[in-house]
Design a protein around this motif. Structure first.
Motif, PDB file in Angstrom:
ATOM      1  N   PRO A  80      62.729  26.819  -5.679  1.00 33.81           N
ATOM      2  CA  PRO A  80      62.614  28.254  -5.422  1.00 33.81           C
ATOM      3  C   PRO A  80      61.267  28.439  -4.625  1.00 33.81           C
ATOM      4  O   PRO A  80      60.057  27.869  -4.913  1.00 33.81           O
ATOM      5  CB  PRO A  80      62.321  28.780  -7.041  1.00 33.81           C
ATOM      6  CG  PRO A  80      62.017  27.486  -7.652  1.00 33.81           C
ATOM      7  CD  PRO A  80      62.619  26.298  -7.117  1.00 33.81           C
ATOM      8  N   LYS A 129      73.879  30.132 -15.327  1.00 35.35           N
ATOM      9  CA  LYS A 129      73.581  29.408 -14.155  1.00 35.35           C
ATOM     10  C   LYS A 129      72.329  29.941 -13.229  1.00 35.35           C
ATOM     11  O   LYS A 129      72.466  31.048 -13.115  1.00 35.35           O
ATOM     12  CB  LYS A 129      74.714  28.907 -13.299  1.00 35.35           C
ATOM     13  CG  LYS A 129      74.336  27.934 -11.930  1.00 35.35           C
ATOM     14  CD  LYS A 129      75.200  27.671 -11.280  1.00 35.35           C
ATOM     15  CE  LYS A 129      74.976  26.770 -10.151  1.00 35.35           C
ATOM     16  NZ  LYS A 129      73.670  27.060  -9.539  1.00 35.35           N
ATOM     17  N   GLN A 130      71.633  29.158 -12.813  1.00 35.11           N
ATOM     18  CA  GLN A 130      70.444  29.577 -12.048  1.00 35.11           C
ATOM     19  C   GLN A 130      70.495  29.130 -10.619  1.00 35.11           C
ATOM     20  O   GLN A 130      71.108  28.144 -10.531  1.00 35.11           O
ATOM     21  CB  GLN A 130      69.068  29.351 -12.685  1.00 35.11           C
ATOM     22  CG  GLN A 130      68.812  30.004 -13.806  1.00 35.11           C
ATOM     23  CD  GLN A 130      68.883  31.426 -14.099  1.00 35.11           C
ATOM     24  OE1 GLN A 130      68.594  32.295 -13.085  1.00 35.11           O
ATOM     25  NE2 GLN A 130      69.463  31.941 -15.327  1.00 35.11           N
ATOM     26  N   ASP A 131      69.653  29.667  -9.607  1.00 29.52           N
ATOM     27  CA  ASP A 131      69.881  29.140  -8.418  1.00 29.52           C
ATOM     28  C   ASP A 131      69.366  27.772  -8.015  1.00 29.52           C
ATOM     29  O   ASP A 131      69.760  27.077  -7.139  1.00 29.52           O
ATOM     30  CB  ASP A 131      69.207  30.080  -7.339  1.00 29.52           C
ATOM     31  CG  ASP A 131      70.032  31.492  -7.154  1.00 29.52           C
ATOM     32  OD1 ASP A 131      69.374  32.268  -6.803  1.00 29.52           O
ATOM     33  OD2 ASP A 131      71.091  31.453  -7.759  1.00 29.52           O
ATOM     34  N   TRP A 132      68.241  27.319  -8.916  1.00 35.50           N
ATOM     35  CA  TRP A 132      67.267  26.022  -8.627  1.00 35.50           C
ATOM     36  C   TRP A 132      68.607  24.877  -8.834  1.00 35.50           C
ATOM     37  O   TRP A 132      68.465  23.759  -8.231  1.00 35.50           O
ATOM     38  CB  TRP A 132      66.508  25.828  -9.461  1.00 35.50           C
ATOM     39  CG  TRP A 132      66.645  26.169 -11.096  1.00 35.50           C
ATOM     40  CD1 TRP A 132      66.204  27.515 -11.622  1.00 35.50           C
ATOM     41  CD2 TRP A 132      67.374  25.751 -11.796  1.00 35.50           C
ATOM     42  NE1 TRP A 132      66.564  27.723 -13.003  1.00 35.50           N
ATOM     43  CE2 TRP A 132      67.250  26.516 -13.156  1.00 35.50           C
ATOM     44  CE3 TRP A 132      68.090  24.464 -12.184  1.00 35.50           C
ATOM     45  CZ2 TRP A 132      67.683  26.231 -14.247  1.00 35.50           C
ATOM     46  CZ3 TRP A 132      68.698  24.012 -13.133  1.00 35.50           C
ATOM     47  CH2 TRP A 132      68.548  24.967 -14.583  1.00 35.50           C
ATOM     48  N   TYR A 144      71.810  23.113 -11.809  1.00 29.94           N
ATOM     49  CA  TYR A 144      72.765  22.949 -12.841  1.00 29.94           C
ATOM     50  C   TYR A 144      72.172  22.623 -14.264  1.00 29.94           C
ATOM     51  O   TYR A 144      71.473  21.643 -14.215  1.00 29.94           O
ATOM     52  CB  TYR A 144      73.932  22.169 -12.364  1.00 29.94           C
ATOM     53  CG  TYR A 144      74.529  22.349 -11.017  1.00 29.94           C
ATOM     54  CD1 TYR A 144      73.858  21.666  -9.939  1.00 29.94           C
ATOM     55  CD2 TYR A 144      75.585  23.080 -10.801  1.00 29.94           C
ATOM     56  CE1 TYR A 144      74.361  21.848  -8.691  1.00 29.94           C
ATOM     57  CE2 TYR A 144      75.994  23.257  -9.675  1.00 29.94           C
ATOM     58  CZ  TYR A 144      75.408  22.649  -8.686  1.00 29.94           C
ATOM     59  OH  TYR A 144      75.948  22.930  -7.119  1.00 29.94           O
ATOM     60  N   GLN A 156      77.519  19.003 -10.656  1.00 36.49           N
ATOM     61  CA  GLN A 156      78.325  20.003 -10.777  1.00 36.49           C
ATOM     62  C   GLN A 156      79.538  20.094 -11.730  1.00 36.49           C
ATOM     63  O   GLN A 156      79.828  20.885 -12.739  1.00 36.49           O
ATOM     64  CB  GLN A 156      78.503  20.754  -9.437  1.00 36.49           C
ATOM     65  CG  GLN A 156      79.460  22.133  -9.897  1.00 36.49           C
ATOM     66  CD  GLN A 156      79.967  22.616  -8.442  1.00 36.49           C
ATOM     67  OE1 GLN A 156      79.623  22.396  -7.313  1.00 36.49           O
ATOM     68  NE2 GLN A 156      81.006  23.487  -8.772  1.00 36.49           N
ATOM     69  N   THR A 160      80.388  28.771 -10.759  1.00 36.08           N
ATOM     70  CA  THR A 160      80.388  29.682 -11.974  1.00 36.08           C
ATOM     71  C   THR A 160      81.561  29.950 -12.534  1.00 36.08           C
ATOM     72  O   THR A 160      81.634  31.046 -13.405  1.00 36.08           O
ATOM     73  CB  THR A 160      79.521  31.095 -11.527  1.00 36.08           C
ATOM     74  OG1 THR A 160      80.450  31.701 -10.327  1.00 36.08           O
ATOM     75  CG2 THR A 160      78.178  30.887 -11.085  1.00 36.08           C
ATOM     76  N   GLU A 193      75.202  15.926  -5.959  1.00 30.58           N
ATOM     77  CA  GLU A 193      75.318  17.438  -6.348  1.00 30.58           C
ATOM     78  C   GLU A 193      76.527  17.757  -6.950  1.00 30.58           C
ATOM     79  O   GLU A 193      76.754  18.405  -7.913  1.00 30.58           O
ATOM     80  CB  GLU A 193      74.885  18.466  -5.228  1.00 30.58           C
ATOM     81  CG  GLU A 193      74.947  19.878  -5.880  1.00 30.58           C
ATOM     82  CD  GLU A 193      74.184  20.822  -4.995  1.00 30.58           C
ATOM     83  OE1 GLU A 193      73.655  20.403  -4.006  1.00 30.58           O
ATOM     84  OE2 GLU A 193      74.142  22.081  -5.181  1.00 30.58           O
ATOM     85  N   TYR A 198      60.784  27.973 -12.196  1.00 34.88           N
ATOM     86  CA  TYR A 198      62.100  27.938 -12.307  1.00 34.88           C
ATOM     87  C   TYR A 198      62.281  28.918 -13.535  1.00 34.88           C
ATOM     88  O   TYR A 198      61.626  28.810 -14.401  1.00 34.88           O
ATOM     89  CB  TYR A 198      62.423  26.389 -12.828  1.00 34.88           C
ATOM     90  CG  TYR A 198      61.947  25.327 -11.729  1.00 34.88           C
ATOM     91  CD1 TYR A 198      60.894  24.528 -11.950  1.00 34.88           C
ATOM     92  CD2 TYR A 198      62.642  25.291 -10.606  1.00 34.88           C
ATOM     93  CE1 TYR A 198      60.424  23.659 -11.016  1.00 34.88           C
ATOM     94  CE2 TYR A 198      62.430  24.176  -9.604  1.00 34.88           C
ATOM     95  CZ  TYR A 198      61.145  23.364  -9.901  1.00 34.88           C
ATOM     96  OH  TYR A 198      60.680  22.543  -9.029  1.00 34.88           O
ATOM     97  N   ASN A 208      67.568  22.657  -5.806  1.00 36.40           N
ATOM     98  CA  ASN A 208      66.944  23.866  -4.803  1.00 36.40           C
ATOM     99  C   ASN A 208      65.722  24.389  -5.256  1.00 36.40           C
ATOM    100  O   ASN A 208      65.361  24.958  -6.264  1.00 36.40           O
ATOM    101  CB  ASN A 208      67.894  25.157  -4.667  1.00 36.40           C
ATOM    102  CG  ASN A 208      69.193  24.501  -4.439  1.00 36.40           C
ATOM    103  OD1 ASN A 208      69.652  23.853  -3.523  1.00 36.40           O
ATOM    104  ND2 ASN A 208      70.328  25.119  -5.348  1.00 36.40           N
TER     105      ASN A 208
END
Ligand SMILES: C#C[C@@H]1N[C@@H](C)[C@@H](O)[C@H]1O
Length: 440
Positions: free
Chosen positions: A379, A356-359, A361, A304, A261, A300, A384, A377
């Protein structure tokens, strides 16, 4: 503010064509190859776990003993066309090869030293063969060059006497000669990746590094250099004494990435260079001594970096005989399979201005206006979440593999949406393309 006369001079971020291409490339292959690949981290039957290109120091080997490895560098398996094919299939757009690492051995026939490829059983200019092979498949070539040179008698870690000063002046002249030689013999080269610039001797050579950057860019218009090349006249490296980035992009992310982030890195060009094992740049015979990153971990990292305006330079360490080890072939193959389907989310992409969300980029291609969400990731929720500014709306979401079909979208607040896939059974990271429109 400090007076800085020998800091950054060409204005960043560069918007010329060469730098735009460097930025759009996003994914590169690093190659560390030298005499260290022959022992491969093992000396007189003992395995040294530290980075194999530092074995000379780890095993306390006399310089003359180490340097005699040159007579074993016959590289029967060296096949640059195959290396280039492996790189092409992996999906890299550029390559950076160690022309000379800290050991001082030169992969090209340099007129300024005998410690080079000409004096090996191989004899031929392997760097020319390498540049030709990679250029032939459309991969841009960059040269890594270590200023630190353990073989050269005039290297000094610091300047403490007139003798040191005189010696280091000779070393600087040697460095300048070799670099002019490299950009002249191989005009295809797009950039120089400087390393070995951490000692006080170089920190005291800020004006020289400034003038060297100017000289090389005059010799090779469009040339790109990393921030690690530079010190200013006060000894500040990468960033000058007023915090202004030097060189053309920031090259401090070595075996590490910024916090996902982190917004500060979005303001500049930067590159992360990464090893597949925990810390081996040169070939090490025994990869069981540390964690070896999987293709998924590496993919990943690539996504990123792209999401934060950075390039990702993944390292390969060819064997002493010139072959590419099976583990690296496998990594290249698996990353290549993913890139064949999803590289639209990487090439020419950069940050999307979205939370940014947890699932996973977001990446964004400003030329086609598409936003890509790469999911790593799943959920538990099975949906999503997307959060947009109130001024925008999510018009369409579709799998990169089925762009004609629209996924179900549910707006749950003025800014939040759920994308609801019919089922989540992905075992690999996958990409959803978003069409986001301005309500205005
Ligand atoms: C420390 C150190 C060097 N910098 C990395 C890019 C590798 O070249 C390693 O040997």
């Amino acid at each position: 503010k400090k007076d800085v006369e020998y800091g950054q001079y060409n204005g960043l971020p560069r918007q010329d064509q060469a730098m735009q291409k460097w930025r759009e490339n996003r994914f590169g292959q690093f190659i560390h190859w030298g005499l260290y690949a022959i022992p491969g981290g093992i000396w007189e039957g003992k395995t040294y776990p530290y980075a194999s290109e530092f074995l000379r120091g780890s095993a306390k080997i006399a310089t003359s003993t180490w340097d005699s490895l040159i007579y074993q560098f016959d590289i029967p398996k060296y096949n640059p066309k195959e290396w280039a094919a492996i790189a092409k299939n992996m999906g890299v757009k550029y390559v950076t090869i160690t022309t000379k690492h800290h050991e001082g051995f030169c992969l090209w026939p340099s007129e300024y030293t005998d410690f080079d490829i000409e004096n090996t059983p191989y004899k031929k200019d392997l760097l020319r063969e390498f540049v030709d092979a990679y250029t032939a498949v459309g991969i841009d070539v960059n040269f890594y060059y270590s200023v630190l040179d353990w073989h050269h008698p005039d290297w000094r870690y610091d300047i403490k006497s007139d003798e040191d000063r005189a010696a280091f002046e000779r070393l600087k002249q040697f460095t300048k000669n070799q670099l002019v030689e490299l950009v002249t013999r191989y005009p295809e080269v797009k950039g120089l990746w400087f390393d070995g610039t951490w000692d006080n001797s170089w920190k005291k050579s800020g004006q020289f590094s400034y003038e060297l950057e100017k000289l090389l860019k005059n010799k090779r218009p469009g040339l790109i250099v990393n921030s690690r090349m530079r010190a200013d006249e006060h000894g500040s490296r990468h960033f000058d004494s007023n915090g202004i980035l030097m060189g053309d992009y920031e090259s401090g992310y070595e075996r590490r990435l910024p916090n996902p982030t982190d917004k500060e890195v979005l303001t500049r060009d930067w590159e992360c260079c990464m090893t597949i094992p925990e810390n081996q740049w040169g070939y090490h015979k025994d990869w069981s001594i540390s964690h070896v990153k999987s293709p998924l971990e590496l993919i990943e990292m690539l996504v990123q970096c792209t999401s934060q305006n950075g390039n990702f330079l993944l390292n390969f360490g060819p064997m002493g005989n010139g072959d590419i080890r099976p583990e690296e072939r496998e990594v290249a193959k698996e990353i290549g399979e993913w890139m064949k389907v999803n590289s639209e989310a990487i090439y020419g992409c950069g940050p999307a201005d979205l939370e940014k969300q947890d699932w996973g980029y977001y990446t964004y291609n400003e030329k086609n206006g598409k936003v890509y969400m790469t999911v790593f990731n799943n959920p538990v929720l099975g949906k999503y979440k997307i959060r947009l500014p109130k001024s925008h709306t999510l018009k369409k979401a579709s799998l990169i593999t089925k762009q004609v079909e629209s996924l179900e979208i549910k707006q749950i607040s003025p800014t939040d949406y759920f994308i609801i896939p019919d089922k989540i059974n992905n075992k690999k990271p996958f990409v959803i393309i978003l069409e986001i429109v301005d309500r205005a």
